[in-house]
Design a protein around this motif. Sequence first.
Motif, short mmCIF file in Angstrom:
data_model
loop_
_atom_site.label_atom_id
_atom_site.label_comp_id
_atom_site.label_asym_id
_atom_site.label_seq_id
_atom_site.Cartn_x
_atom_site.Cartn_y
_atom_site.Cartn_z
N UNK A 312 -4.40 6.75 -38.58
CA UNK A 312 -3.75 6.45 -37.30
C UNK A 312 -3.03 7.69 -36.78
N UNK A 313 -3.05 7.86 -35.47
CA UNK A 313 -2.30 8.93 -34.82
C UNK A 313 -1.59 8.36 -33.61
N UNK A 314 -0.46 8.92 -33.30
CA UNK A 314 0.27 8.62 -32.06
C UNK A 314 -0.25 9.56 -30.97
N UNK A 315 -0.49 9.02 -29.78
CA UNK A 315 -0.85 9.87 -28.63
C UNK A 315 -0.16 9.31 -27.41
N UNK A 316 0.94 9.91 -27.03
CA UNK A 316 1.72 9.41 -25.90
C UNK A 316 2.20 8.00 -26.22
N UNK A 317 1.96 7.10 -25.30
CA UNK A 317 2.41 5.72 -25.51
C UNK A 317 1.43 4.91 -26.34
N UNK A 318 0.30 5.49 -26.61
CA UNK A 318 -0.68 4.72 -27.37
C UNK A 318 -0.73 5.15 -28.83
N UNK A 319 -1.34 4.30 -29.63
CA UNK A 319 -1.73 4.66 -30.99
C UNK A 319 -3.25 4.75 -31.02
N UNK A 320 -3.75 5.69 -31.77
CA UNK A 320 -5.20 5.81 -31.94
C UNK A 320 -5.52 5.49 -33.39
N UNK A 321 -6.30 4.44 -33.60
CA UNK A 321 -6.73 4.05 -34.94
C UNK A 321 -8.13 4.58 -35.16
#
Lengths: 353, 353, 353, 353
Positions: A312-321
Motif C-alpha cells: 500500500x502507498x499513500x498518494x494525496x488523499x487516496x491510498x493505492x493498494x
Amino acid sequence: MSLSVALIGATGYTGLEVARLLTHHPHAELAIATARAEAGKPIASVHPSLAGRLDLELEELDPVRIGKRCDVAMCCLPHAASAETVRRLVDVGVRVIDFSADFRLSSLRVYESWYGVKHPWPERVGKTVYGLPEFFAEEIAGADVVANPGCYPTSAILPLAPLIREGLIRGDDIIIDSKSGVSGAGRSAKVGTLYCETNESIAAYAVGCHRHQPEIEDLVGRIAGREIEALFTPHLTPMSRGILSTIYVRPSEGLAAESASGSTADGSTDPAVDRVMQSWRDCYAGSPFVTPVDHLPATAHVAGTNYVQMSVRRAGERLVLLSAIDNLSKGASGAAVQNMNVMFGYDQQSGLG
Amino acid sequence: MSLSVALIGATGYTGLEVARLLTHHPHAELAIATARAEAGKPIASVHPSLAGRLDLELEELDPVRIGKRCDVAMCCLPHAASAETVRRLVDVGVRVIDFSADFRLSSLRVYESWYGVKHPWPERVGKTVYGLPEFFAEEIAGADVVANPGCYPTSAILPLAPLIREGLIRGDDIIIDSKSGVSGAGRSAKVGTLYCETNESIAAYAVGCHRHQPEIEDLVGRIAGREIEALFTPHLTPMSRGILSTIYVRPSEGLAAESASGSTADGSTDPAVDRVMQSWRDCYAGSPFVTPVDHLPATAHVAGTNYVQMSVRRAGERLVLLSAIDNLSKGASGAAVQNMNVMFGYDQQSGLG
Amino acid sequence: MSLSVALIGATGYTGLEVARLLTHHPHAELAIATARAEAGKPIASVHPSLAGRLDLELEELDPVRIGKRCDVAMCCLPHAASAETVRRLVDVGVRVIDFSADFRLSSLRVYESWYGVKHPWPERVGKTVYGLPEFFAEEIAGADVVANPGCYPTSAILPLAPLIREGLIRGDDIIIDSKSGVSGAGRSAKVGTLYCETNESIAAYAVGCHRHQPEIEDLVGRIAGREIEALFTPHLTPMSRGILSTIYVRPSEGLAAESASGSTADGSTDPAVDRVMQSWRDCYAGSPFVTPVDHLPATAHVAGTNYVQMSVRRAGERLVLLSAIDNLSKGASGAAVQNMNVMFGYDQQSGLG
Amino acid sequence: MSLSVALIGATGYTGLEVARLLTHHPHAELAIATARAEAGKPIASVHPSLAGRLDLELEELDPVRIGKRCDVAMCCLPHAASAETVRRLVDVGVRVIDFSADFRLSSLRVYESWYGVKHPWPERVGKTVYGLPEFFAEEIAGADVVANPGCYPTSAILPLAPLIREGLIRGDDIIIDSKSGVSGAGRSAKVGTLYCETNESIAAYAVGCHRHQPEIEDLVGRIAGREIEALFTPHLTPMSRGILSTIYVRPSEGLAAESASGSTADGSTDPAVDRVMQSWRDCYAGSPFVTPVDHLPATAHVAGTNYVQMSVRRAGERLVLLSAIDNLSKGASGAAVQNMNVMFGYDQQSGLG
C-alpha cells in the motif's frame, strides 16, 4: 492412501497447471483426465511438458466411472457447460471444485444478466461456497461443491475485503486497474492472442463491463457485510502469467481522522498506511499464502507460486493498494489445490510452492 | 505521378508491412487492398495501427478493376492460389510481385513434390525472375512477374552465394541453423503460435524437411553456377520479427591453402575470414542494404529495416557465417518494395528505412 | 533430521533458484546464505520473491561457522574465487557442490589456458567428480567436492555421450548450436543484458571460443572413452530461462551400414533414428530426469523443472539431435540439488519438480 | 539545403532514435554526435543498428564547433547538466531542443523541490516553450530553446487538456494509471532493468511521487487555464517501447447534465462519450499525429511511429480515457523531430512515420 482426482477439461492452461501441481502433491494423484476432442491420446501429446512425468490417457467424460474411481473432480469447463457437469458429478457422490463462474455469484439474476445464459442448476446459486479459504475455510471443508474464484477477483478481494470490513476505506470510490498475463485468455486459437498480436503491446479490454466486476463487488460485500461499487478495468499485458492489480481507494472518514492525529513526527511512516498493513496482517495471520510486503510487488515475485503479495502507498488523499498473484496458480489451479487440501483435511500448503 | 499499387491479401503481417511501407513511399501509393472475408471494412479495422494513417476500404479481388487502376500488384496469397491470381493479373497487364513460392524454383518437379499441389501455371516455372535485386536487378527491371524470395532463403543465399561462386567454400558441407521470429508463421489463428505457446520458448521445427531448403539450394546453385547441398533447420524464436542464420561451412581446398600461407604475423586476423569479408564487400558494393560487419549481428540491429548484416568467424576447420534480417521487411515486404523500385526505375532505397 | 545447507554467493539467479528449490525440499533446509555486499539484510530484500517464504539474514562468508552448522555448501562464486572457498570449506569438513568451472576439467593446462588464471587448488583438478549423476552417481555419493556441470555442457553431453560411447556417431564432425535464455549471463548490471538490448533479438556470441567447448569435449571423452572434437556456438535468446541445443552429427560407418540394411518397408521410421532412441533409453533407464521424446523439444516444456527432453531427426546424411533443459535448474541449481540428494542418500527426485 | 543537426549525448535510446529518424529525414542531417566516454569511436560501435547506415564519429562536446556547423542541437543529457549545456549552445547561436525536464515546468520552486538540485539557468524557467506543437506551435516556431515533453506527460496531457479546457471533466478527480515499456528507464547498466528482472513481470513504481506528476498538472493547467490535481502511477511493463495511459475522470456537472438529456434511444452511444470524441476531433483537427479512435488502443498500434491513439469509454459515473504512444518516438525523439520541423518551417510530418 492418496486422494484420487479427476480433471475435467484437461487441455487448457488451468488443466495443465492442475496436472503439474498434482505431480508434486504428497497426498493426491491425478487418476482421470478428460478431453472430448482428444480422448484416447496420452496427455503428454497435448501438454508436451508432461512427457516422462505423467503417463495418463485422456478420456471422454464419464461421471459414473469418475464416481467409482475418484474422490474429487476439478472441473475446467466453460460456464453453463460446467454447471451441468458439476450436477452430474455431485449426483454420483464426487465432490467438485468448479473453475467456472457458475456458482460464484449470490444472485441468479446477476449471473444470468452478465453471462447471458439460463443457469442449468439455479437452485445452487447463492448456496455454494466461494473457494477463498482465507475467508471461507470452514464451509469449504464441508462442501460438496466449491466455486473456485476468478483470477481478477482474487487479486482484488484479498486486499479490499478486510479494509472494507473494518471500515477503513470507502466502498463507493474504488477503481481497480488490473494487468493480466495472456494465459488468462485461455488456450483456444484466436487471432487476438497470437504471439505477434500481444507481444510488445499492452491494451485495456472490456472497460467497465468485464464479468469479474460483479464478482468482486458481490464477494467483498459478502465478506465485509457492506455493499461496495467498483470500477474495474482489465489490461492484456505481454507476459504469460501473472496479475497485478493497482487499486485506488479513499480512506473512510474514520481512518482519515485517525491518520490526521497519528504521529508521523519522523516523517517516515504514514498512519493510514500502517493501519492498512496492520489490518492485512491481522486478517491474514493464519493464511500462509497472503503476504503483505513493504516493497512494490511485481508479478514475477509470485510467478509459479500460490502466494499473494500486497502493498500500500499513500498518494494525496487516496491510498493505492497493489496486489500481485499468478493468475494460473492462486488465480485458478493453485487455489483449487488449496481448496482440495482444505476439503480433505490436509495442510493448505500441501503440494503448493 | 505516383505508382498505383494493389495489395492482394491484405490481412496478414506481410500485407500490413506493405501498407505501412507504402505510407512512407515518395513515389508509390496503395490504391487497392483486397481481403475476401473482410471486404467492405476499412483496412484499419483489420490493422488498427493504420487508423488515421491510411483511409482505404478492403475489397474483393477484381483483376479487371486492378488492371484499370494499378501499375503493380503485390500478391500475398497462399501458394497455388497465388499462381492463379498472378496469371489473371498478368492477363490484364498488371505487373506482379508474388510473395508465394509458386515461381521461385527452377524445377516444376521439385515444386510439385515439395508443395504437394499441381502448379496452376507450370509454363512460368523456371522462367520467372527471382526477386533478389542484389543478383538479378537487370531482369527484375524488365519483368512482368517477380518471385519475391522466401525469408529464410534471403538470409542464407546472400552470405553463401558469393562464396560458392568464388570457390571459397565447399558446396557439399553446409549446415544452416536459422532462428525466426513468430511472425514468419503468419496471422491465422493456430494454437501453436498463441502467445503462451511460443513465449519463453525456443524449438526447432521441420528439421531437414522445410520447403525453403530446396529454394536455398536452387538459388545458390543458379547464382554461383555450382550445385550445393545444404542441411537446413529452422527454429521458432520468442520474438515477433527477425531471422538470424548461423551457417557452418568449410573452406575449399583453395581457400584453405591460401589461408595457410596467409600472413597472420600479428595474430589479429585470419586470412580466410578476411577473404570472406572481401568477397562480400566486392559482391555487394552496389547493394545498399547488404552490410558486412565485424560485430556479431543481432536481429534487433536490423529490425524494422531492409538491411542485412553479415559476419564471419573462424572455428577450427570451419567458418561460421552469420546473417541477420527482418523477416517481414527484407524477408518479405521490404524486398517487395525494393523489387518494385527496381521494376519502375526508382532508387532501390526509395521508401525503405 | 534435515540436512543443513549453506548457500555461498546468494544474490545471483542460481542462488535464488537454490533457495527456491530448498523451500520445497522434504529433507534439506537452507541454514546460511552469504553475500558479501548485502550481509545483514534479509534475503528477501535481494530476492523479493522469497518474501514470506524464507526468513533468513544474509551474512558474510565464515567457513568455521558453516563448518559448525552445515552438512553441505553450494558455492555460487566466480571461478578461482570459488576454488579458494571450496578449499576452506573442505578443510572444516563441509561437503561442497561447486557451481564454478574450477574442478570440472581434467587438465590443469586446459583450465588455465581457457580461464586465464592460476588455479588456487591445482591438486584437485582432474581428481574431482563431475556432477552428472546420470554417469557418475557412485562417485558423487562419496565425494567431498562435486563439480556441478556447466549449463551448455549438460545440454550437449547427455545426448552425445551414449552415442559416442556406443560408436553410433563420429567424434570428429560435431556441431553444437545452442540457444540460451538470458539468465545464463548472470545478474550483474551490464548494458548487454538490459531488457531493451536482448528483448526481440537473437545473436550468437563467443563463436568457437566459449569456455564450455573444452568442457563438453573433455566430459564426452571421459564418459565415452573416445576423444571428440566439437564446434560450439552459443546464442543469446530473448527468454529468461532455457537452453535448446541443436546438435549436428554424422552416423559412424557402423551405424550407417546397419541403417542401410535396416527395414523401413513402411517408410515410417528410420533405423538410425530408432537406434539413437534405443541407445538413449538404455543409457537413461535409471535416470528419472532424462526423457527421450518423439516430438521436437521446446525449452518451455522443461521450464522450471529438472527434466531434459531429447529428440533426434534424420536430415540427409546427418542426424540432428535436439535437447532442451532449464539452464537454471538442470543446468545449475536443480542439478546441484540432485547431486546433494545423491551425496546424502536421498531419492534423486527429492524436492525437484 | 539540409538542416545540420547536433546530437548531444548520443549513446542512449533517445539518442539512437534521433539518429535513426534523421537517416530518413528529407531536410535534416546529423552532423555532430557527442558522447563523452565514447568520443573517437564510430557511432555504429555504440549503436550497431547504424552500421552501414550512418558513418559518423562520436566526439566530445564542443559548443563552439557546434555553433559553427549546426543549426539546431538535440540535447539528451541528464537534468541540470542539460541546462548548463543548453545555455552554452544558445550563447553560440544554436537553437536547442532539450530532452531534459530543466525547462518544462513553470515554477522554479517546484522544479528545485522535485528534482533536488539548484537550477543552472533559473532565468529561463517559466520562459521556455513546452514542445507540444499540438498546443504551442506558434511559440515553438520562433523559439531558441524548446523543452521537449516528458513521455508520460505527453500521453496524459493530450487526452486531458481539451476536456479540462472545455469544462467537460472535473479537475479534482483524475487518476492516471500509466504503463511504460522498459526503454523509458534508459540505457545505463542497472540490475533493475536487466532482461530477467523485467521480463514476464509488471510492477508499479514511484506511486504518487513520480516527477512527471507536477509536469502533467502544470501543463494541463497552462493549456486549459484551470488548475488540476492528478494522481499518477507509472508501471514498468515487459516490453521495450510504448506507453498506455488509462485515465479515470469524472464528467463535470455540465457534461453530466448534458448527457442526461442526450438521446441514447437506440442504446448504441453515450452522449458523454460522443462529446469527448468531438472535443478531441475539434482540438486536434490540425494535428496530424493525434488520432481519436473507436477501438481500445494498444501500444503496438503506435510502436515505431509518432502517432497518438486515444479512446474513451463510460464506466458507471466515470469516464475512462485511454491513450497509447511510443515512448521513444512521440514520447521523446519523434516529438523532438516534430518540434524541429516546426522550428524550421517544415511540414510537421517530415521524416516521421
